[in-house]
Every structure is written in C-alpha cells, then in structure tokens.
Design a protein around this motif. Structure first.
Motif, PDB file in Angstrom:
ATOM      1  N   LEU A   1       4.365   5.586  29.302  1.00 19.95           N
ATOM      2  CA  LEU A   1       5.560   5.005  28.700  1.00 19.95           C
ATOM      3  C   LEU A   1       5.142   4.251  27.451  1.00 19.95           C
ATOM      4  N   TYR A   2       5.920   4.402  26.390  1.00 18.52           N
ATOM      5  CA  TYR A   2       5.571   3.760  25.129  1.00 18.52           C
ATOM      6  C   TYR A   2       6.799   3.695  24.232  1.00 18.52           C
ATOM      7  N   VAL A   3       6.703   2.887  23.195  1.00 23.58           N
ATOM      8  CA  VAL A   3       7.759   2.792  22.188  1.00 23.58           C
ATOM      9  C   VAL A   3       7.319   3.598  20.972  1.00 23.58           C
ATOM     10  N   GLU A   4       8.158   4.547  20.580  1.00 24.02           N
ATOM     11  CA  GLU A   4       7.830   5.396  19.435  1.00 24.02           C
ATOM     12  C   GLU A   4       7.647   4.553  18.171  1.00 24.02           C
ATOM     13  N   ARG A   5       6.600   4.826  17.439  1.00 32.01           N
ATOM     14  CA  ARG A   5       6.352   4.145  16.168  1.00 32.01           C
ATOM     15  C   ARG A   5       6.775   5.038  15.021  1.00 32.01           C
ATOM     16  N   TYR A   6       7.192   4.426  13.949  1.00 30.83           N
ATOM     17  CA  TYR A   6       7.501   5.205  12.757  1.00 30.83           C
ATOM     18  C   TYR A   6       6.232   5.853  12.231  1.00 30.83           C
ATOM     19  N   LYS A   7       6.386   6.928  11.476  1.00 28.23           N
ATOM     20  CA  LYS A   7       5.229   7.607  10.900  1.00 28.23           C
ATOM     21  C   LYS A   7       4.953   7.038   9.521  1.00 28.23           C
ATOM     22  N   TYR A   8       3.795   6.432   9.346  1.00 33.60           N
ATOM     23  CA  TYR A   8       3.423   5.809   8.071  1.00 33.60           C
ATOM     24  C   TYR A   8       2.933   6.892   7.116  1.00 33.60           C
ATOM     25  N   GLU A   9       3.550   6.970   5.947  1.00 35.16           N
ATOM     26  CA  GLU A   9       3.243   8.047   5.005  1.00 35.16           C
ATOM     27  C   GLU A   9       2.274   7.631   3.904  1.00 35.16           C
ATOM     28  N   GLY A  10       1.913   6.356   3.831  1.00 30.95           N
ATOM     29  CA  GLY A  10       1.063   5.889   2.749  1.00 30.95           C
ATOM     30  C   GLY A  10      -0.398   6.272   2.919  1.00 30.95           C
ATOM     31  N   SER A  11      -1.200   5.932   1.906  1.00 29.84           N
ATOM     32  CA  SER A  11      -2.636   6.206   1.958  1.00 29.84           C
ATOM     33  C   SER A  11      -3.361   5.188   1.087  1.00 29.84           C
ATOM     34  N   ILE A  12      -4.685   5.065   1.297  1.00 31.67           N
ATOM     35  CA  ILE A  12      -5.526   4.179   0.486  1.00 31.67           C
ATOM     36  C   ILE A  12      -6.808   4.916   0.136  1.00 31.67           C
ATOM     37  N   VAL A  13      -7.427   4.525  -0.963  1.00 33.86           N
ATOM     38  CA  VAL A  13      -8.700   5.128  -1.374  1.00 33.86           C
ATOM     39  C   VAL A  13      -9.828   4.541  -0.529  1.00 33.86           C
ATOM     40  N   LEU A  14     -10.684   5.398  -0.014  1.00 34.29           N
ATOM     41  CA  LEU A  14     -11.801   4.960   0.828  1.00 34.29           C
ATOM     42  C   LEU A  14     -12.824   4.176   0.019  1.00 34.29           C
ATOM     43  N   HIS A  15     -13.327   3.088   0.595  1.00 37.19           N
ATOM     44  CA  HIS A  15     -14.438   2.348  -0.015  1.00 37.19           C
ATOM     45  C   HIS A  15     -15.282   1.738   1.095  1.00 37.19           C
TER      46      HIS A  15
ATOM     47  N   LYS B   1     -20.746  12.459   0.348  1.00 37.41           N
ATOM     48  CA  LYS B   1     -19.858  13.600   0.607  1.00 37.41           C
ATOM     49  C   LYS B   1     -18.409  13.167   0.838  1.00 37.41           C
ATOM     50  N   LEU B   2     -18.201  11.843   0.900  1.00 32.43           N
ATOM     51  CA  LEU B   2     -16.845  11.305   1.061  1.00 32.43           C
ATOM     52  C   LEU B   2     -16.287  10.821  -0.265  1.00 32.43           C
ATOM     53  N   ASP B   3     -16.985  11.108  -1.367  1.00 31.11           N
ATOM     54  CA  ASP B   3     -16.554  10.625  -2.675  1.00 31.11           C
ATOM     55  C   ASP B   3     -15.136  11.114  -2.999  1.00 31.11           C
ATOM     56  N   GLY B   4     -14.293  10.162  -3.419  1.00 28.91           N
ATOM     57  CA  GLY B   4     -12.928  10.515  -3.792  1.00 28.91           C
ATOM     58  C   GLY B   4     -11.981  10.712  -2.631  1.00 28.91           C
ATOM     59  N   ALA B   5     -12.432  10.428  -1.419  1.00 29.07           N
ATOM     60  CA  ALA B   5     -11.579  10.632  -0.244  1.00 29.07           C
ATOM     61  C   ALA B   5     -10.579   9.485  -0.078  1.00 29.07           C
ATOM     62  N   GLU B   6      -9.536   9.743   0.672  1.00 31.19           N
ATOM     63  CA  GLU B   6      -8.533   8.729   0.979  1.00 31.19           C
ATOM     64  C   GLU B   6      -8.365   8.619   2.485  1.00 31.19           C
ATOM     65  N   ILE B   7      -7.800   7.485   2.896  1.00 34.05           N
ATOM     66  CA  ILE B   7      -7.510   7.286   4.318  1.00 34.05           C
ATOM     67  C   ILE B   7      -5.993   7.368   4.494  1.00 34.05           C
ATOM     68  N   ARG B   8      -5.567   8.160   5.443  1.00 31.75           N
ATOM     69  CA  ARG B   8      -4.143   8.326   5.720  1.00 31.75           C
ATOM     70  C   ARG B   8      -3.978   8.794   7.163  1.00 31.75           C
ATOM     71  N   PHE B   9      -2.740   9.110   7.519  1.00 31.89           N
ATOM     72  CA  PHE B   9      -2.462   9.688   8.829  1.00 31.89           C
ATOM     73  C   PHE B   9      -2.160  11.179   8.689  1.00 31.89           C
ATOM     74  N   ARG B  10      -1.963  11.834   9.801  1.00 30.33           N
ATOM     75  CA  ARG B  10      -1.821  13.287   9.847  1.00 30.33           C
ATOM     76  C   ARG B  10      -0.625  13.796   9.027  1.00 30.33           C
ATOM     77  N   ARG B  11      -0.831  14.958   8.392  1.00 31.30           N
ATOM     78  CA  ARG B  11       0.232  15.640   7.671  1.00 31.30           C
ATOM     79  C   ARG B  11       0.220  17.124   8.031  1.00 31.30           C
ATOM     80  N   ASP B  12       1.346  17.778   7.853  1.00 31.97           N
ATOM     81  CA  ASP B  12       1.419  19.224   8.097  1.00 31.97           C
ATOM     82  C   ASP B  12       0.431  19.944   7.187  1.00 31.97           C
ATOM     83  N   GLY B  13      -0.260  20.921   7.756  1.00 34.56           N
ATOM     84  CA  GLY B  13      -1.193  21.724   6.971  1.00 34.56           C
ATOM     85  C   GLY B  13      -2.613  21.223   6.957  1.00 34.56           C
TER      86      GLY B  13
END
Length: 425
Positions: A295-309, A344-356
């Motif tokens: 049992l849980y409360v559904e959370r909204y899906k966060y669409e933002g992202s940040i640059v990894l450092h 090998k992570l240069d230029g990567a971002e942190i985000r949540f799952r997206r289609d594709g």
C-alpha cells in the motif's frame, strides 16, 4: 496531573463546555495549565459568534484561549466536508502536542460512539468498525474522557452547574450521515428497544476486545514499512488472519471508513498478476508485487533533471553522492553496482525514467530499461523514483542498482567514483 499542560477542544456547544468546566473544576488540574482550543471551520453563519462566546467565557474565568481558523470547503476536494473538518481539526490537535502540550481532550460521548458504530456497520466496515471510538487515540495523547457519558447526563451536569452554551444549528439537519443516524435512526430504534445507546456502546467495547485479541496473534514481521509504503508479505496473505494483516497495514495511512469490501478487494490482489492495483481513499493505492501486496500513496512524476557533478547532487528530495575512490581495491571483474569511471560520465545528467530509455547491463547486451527493471523484479511503484544518470536516452547508471557496461572501471581508468543515493535531509 497538576504539572501537565492540557488542551481542551471547545466548540462552545454543551458537550465541550461541560468538559471544560469539569477539567478546570475537578481539583486535579491547575487552571493555569489548561488551554481552551477553538477551531473555526467557517461552515455556519454563526461560526464567528461561537468563537467569541468561547473566548469571552475563557476571559471571564481565567482560562487560556487559543483560536484556529481553517477553510474546510476549500480543502474538501474529493471527500466529505465532515471528514475534511475532522482531519483539519486533528491536524491542529497534533500540532499542539508537538508544541509542548501533554494531552488534548475532546468531548465525544456515548451517543457519538453509538452513531459511529452504526454508521460503520451500515457502510460494511466489519468488526473493526463495530469497535467504534477509543477513549485514547493511537498516540495516547488525545483523550476522550466523556466517552461513556450519556447526553442526558451532560444535560443534568450543565443544569446543575449553570453552564451556558451555544446551539449548533447544523445538528438539526440530517443531510450528513452522522446527523441522519442521530436524528432518525436511533430515535426510531429506541421506540422499540430502550437503552439502545448503552447497548451499542457495550457491543462496541466487546468488539474492541475481540479486535485486540485477534491483532495480538499477528506476526508483525510479515508487515514491513518500506519508505512511504507498507508491504504485507505473502505468508500473511495466505494465513487465516489475512484480513487482519491488511487492516493493520491500512492503519499506517490513517484512512477512515475502510469497509470490508475494500479489504476484500485488497486481499483479492494476491491472486492477480504482479502489477495489478486498486485505488482506496485519499490517494492510497494497493498493488500486487512479487512477494506480497503493498500500500502506498502515488507520487507525481518529476520531469526535471540536473547536470551530474562530483559531490552531492540533489534531485527532487533525493541526494546522489558522487565520491572519488581509490582504485587499489577495485576488482575489475566484479559488477561494481555503484562504481563507475567518471570520465565516461562526462556531460551526463541525473533524472528519472522516460519512455524510450535503453540500458546496457554490466557484461550484458543493450535492452530497454523497462525490460531490465522487470527482469530485476523492481516494483512498478519504484520505477519512476529511481534516479538515473543518463546521456540522451542511454542510461549509464541506475543509481542503487547497476552501472552500464559502458561506464565500467577498466585498467585505463584514472578517475573512479562511488555513487550512492539517500534521502536529502
């Protein structure tokens, strides 16, 4: 008791005025340690005058007064005004307890309890509904000292002590369920069976004892809190106390008016496919998972992202720490679930799952991220809350689970990092 700070919920009506009078005159509590708490719900034309009535009474009798205003109609979205008012009122009570009060007293009496029991019975709440109210809430700090007192006794007490009070005009309207039972159902039953209020309260007490006995037989290790979720494991669902386990899990969400039908629907998920879910109330969801029901409360899906450092990366309340590590003790053939080559992570971002999204597991072939998560039996409720380190639609790190083969540490690596995730405090 004299050193205790007590808050008394006072609407200005007969019940709460009798309670306030009894508390400050019982000889066990110092008047200086008592505060009358009035919650103005702004639901009636006379709401403000009721507040002034209580305020003046307190001023005339040397009692501290605390007024609180809530907008019930604005807040009541998707549920009844009555339930919303109760939730807002108790939010205030709990805030008082957190601010230093030792207890909050409310003026619920025997008729209130009888109404609750009958209302729950008609809604199909089962044995737990028949236990009605408790004299002490789950925190042990919200007390209902009048719960065994009949309204006739309060009339006598008010008359004998010259207690003045206001009349709530909405109590004469039977549009709300509780009022309908009070004004129509109970008087009709009393024409045939006298003493119905005391009889229902006696039944309530026995049902409470029965519920406590059944709950004492539960193996609470079969219920696990998992972040904001509560899981009931399969062993509990296969037992004779299946419904009790589900009710125990539901209690974590403070849901009211949970019916037997709802509990049966939740229990029915054990025979459904993994991922099957149903909606309860207040946004709570029950879902079938690999090892039970959660049992849980559904959370909204966060669409933002940040640059990894390097250092702490904050994404929607999660902290992703990227920390340099020594290569001396890194075994290159291991899966390194949280160790990667930072270059090998240069230029990567942190985000949540997206289609594709696609992912290449350590020593594996490229596949859809969804396919990987299903193979790893990651519950669907968590899939949109796992931070990902990505470049475009390619997932390089599933934080807390696995790194991509494309960012693995090799003999040529000069800058290795460990990647950990925690809640941002």
């Amino acid at each position: 008791m004299s050193a205790k700070r007590l808050a008394v919920g006072v609407s200005g009506g007969r019940d709460s005025m009798c309670l306030l009078h009894a508390v400050v005159n019982c000889g066990e509590v110092s008047r200086a340690n008592v505060t009358a708490v009035h919650v103005n719900h702004h639901l009636r034309d006379e709401a403000d005058s009721d507040m002034l009535f209580v305020k003046r009474f307190c001023e005339d009798n040397g009692i501290a007064f605390s007024a609180h205003s809530v907008d019930v109609k604005k807040t009541a979205v998707g549920q009844s005004v009555e339930l919303t008012a109760r939730q807002l009122r108790y939010d205030i009570f709990y805030s008082l307890l957190n601010s230093g009060y030792d207890a909050v007293l409310t003026a619920h009496h025997a008729l209130d309890n009888a109404e609750s029991v009958l209302m729950h019975m008609f809604r199909g709440a089962g044995l737990d509904g028949l236990r009605g109210m408790s004299g002490v809430d789950r925190t042990g700090k919200i007390l209902r000292p009048l719960l065994t007192v009949h309204p006739n006794e309060l009339d006598e007490y008010a008359g004998a002590n010259g207690i003045h009070y206001v009349q709530d005009s909405t109590n004469l309207l039977d549009d709300a369920d509780r009022n309908f039972i009070r004004l129509n159902v109970i008087p009709l039953i009393e024409k045939r069976y006298s003493g119905v209020v005391r009889a229902v309260n006696a039944l309530s007490s026995e049902c409470g004892d029965a519920c406590d006995e059944l709950d004492s037989r539960l193996d609470m290790s079969l219920i696990k809190r998992d972040g904001g979720a509560v899981k009931v494991f399969s062993a509990a669902l296969d037992s004779d106390l299946c419904y009790r386990y589900i009710r125990a899990a539901i209690k974590y969400f403070s849901l009211t008016d949970v019916t037997r039908v709802q509990v049966e629907r939740v229990a029915g998920l054990k025979d459904k496919r993994v991922g099957a879910k149903i909606e309860l109330s207040n946004g709570t969801t029950a879902a079938r998972e690999y090892d039970g029901i959660v049992l849980y409360v559904e959370r909204y899906k966060y669409e933002g992202s940040i640059v990894l450092h390097k250092g702490a990366n904050i994404l929607d309340g999660l902290k992703i720490d990227v920390t340099p590590i020594s290569l001396d003790n890194v075994e290159l053939k291991s899966t390194h679930g949280n160790i990667a080559d930072f270059r090998k992570l240069d230029g990567a971002e942190i985000r949540f799952r997206r289609d594709g999204d696609i992912f290449t597991p350590f020593n594996g072939r490229e596949k859809k991220l969804k396919e990987y998560l299903i193979t790893e039996k990651v519950p669907s409720r968590l899939r949109d809350r796992i931070p990902l380190i990505c470049r475009g639609d390619e997932v390089l790190v599933i934080v807390g689970y696995q790194i991509s083969d494309k960012v693995r540490v090799t003999a040529d690596t000069t800058d290795a990092v460990a990647i950990e995730c925690s809640r941002d405090n």
